[in-house]
Scaffold this active site. Structure first.
Site, short mmCIF file in Angstrom:
data_model
loop_
_atom_site.label_atom_id
_atom_site.label_comp_id
_atom_site.label_asym_id
_atom_site.label_seq_id
_atom_site.Cartn_x
_atom_site.Cartn_y
_atom_site.Cartn_z
N HIS A 70 0.84 -1.19 0.00
CA HIS A 70 0.00 0.00 0.00
C HIS A 70 0.88 1.25 0.00
O HIS A 70 2.11 1.15 0.18
CB HIS A 70 -0.94 0.01 1.21
P1 TYD Z 1 -1.78 -2.80 7.61
O1 TYD Z 1 -1.26 -1.42 7.75
O2 TYD Z 1 -2.53 -3.13 6.35
O3 TYD Z 1 -0.59 -3.86 7.75
P2 TYD Z 1 0.71 -4.13 6.88
O4 TYD Z 1 1.04 -2.91 6.09
O5 TYD Z 1 1.75 -4.43 7.87
O6 TYD Z 1 0.49 -5.32 6.02
O7 TYD Z 1 -2.65 -3.14 8.88
C1 TYD Z 1 -3.10 -4.45 9.15
C2 TYD Z 1 -4.35 -4.36 10.01
O8 TYD Z 1 -4.06 -3.73 11.28
C3 TYD Z 1 -5.45 -3.54 9.37
O9 TYD Z 1 -6.65 -4.26 9.58
C4 TYD Z 1 -5.52 -2.27 10.15
C5 TYD Z 1 -4.91 -2.62 11.49
N1 TYD Z 1 -4.09 -1.49 12.02
C6 TYD Z 1 -4.62 -0.72 13.05
O10 TYD Z 1 -5.75 -0.93 13.51
N2 TYD Z 1 -3.88 0.31 13.54
C7 TYD Z 1 -2.65 0.60 13.05
O11 TYD Z 1 -1.99 1.54 13.53
C8 TYD Z 1 -2.11 -0.20 11.98
C9 TYD Z 1 -0.77 0.07 11.40
C10 TYD Z 1 -2.89 -1.25 11.51
#
Ligand code: TYD
Length: 139
Positions: free
Chosen positions: A56
């Protein structure tokens, strides 16, 4: 509006206070070590071998990514150029500016990916679809 490039992202060498007896400590300070104010810290761990994280971009968020333990690879993509960084030292951080697509791969066993972020969590700040990202940076 200026479009950010992968060349705006850089490895920041963090200071390491070393004691032969007690080990090491590394400090990150707002607006000094990192060019933003840290509003949120989170960390990824127990990532199964072969899994990817990220995939992303962020619209406004800046980040510093640190391999607090173990190693992993971060690939940055500004829609034009890709750069790949191996993070494997707790006293190095990868500074990522907004508007960059990032993917994290090749987590070693026991890796801890610590992320210092300039904003609180907001799903509205995410661009999770690569075609949306390409359109976003064209605007
Ligand atoms: P995401 O940022 O998509 O993870 P990555 O980039 O590591 O693959 O986040 C994964 C999940 O965690 C998503 O459902 C949102 C949640 N999340 C939070 O609730 N708070 C946060 O600060 C972060 C970074 C993620």
């Amino acid at each position: 509006m200026k479009r950010n490039s992968v060349y705006d992202c850089t490895i920041i060498e963090l200071d390491k206070h070393h004691s032969a007896r007690k080990g090491n400590i590394t400090v990150v300070e707002n607006n000094y070590t990192v060019p933003f104010e840290v509003k949120r810290t989170y960390y990824l761990y127990d990532v199964p071998g072969g899994e990817s994280r990220g995939g992303h971009a962020h619209k406004e968020l800046s980040q510093l990514i640190v391999a607090a333990s173990g190693s992993f690879i971060v690939t940055l993509d500004d829609g034009n150029i890709k750069r790949t960084f191996l993070l494997n030292r707790p006293n190095q951080g990868l500074y990522i500016v907004p508007g960059i697509w990032r993917t994290l791969d090749d987590f070693s066993s026991g890796a801890v990916c610590m992320v210092l972020a300039s904003e609180g969590y907001s799903e509205n700040d995410y661009i999770r679809d690569y075609e949306d990202f390409k359109n976003y940076i064209k605007r």
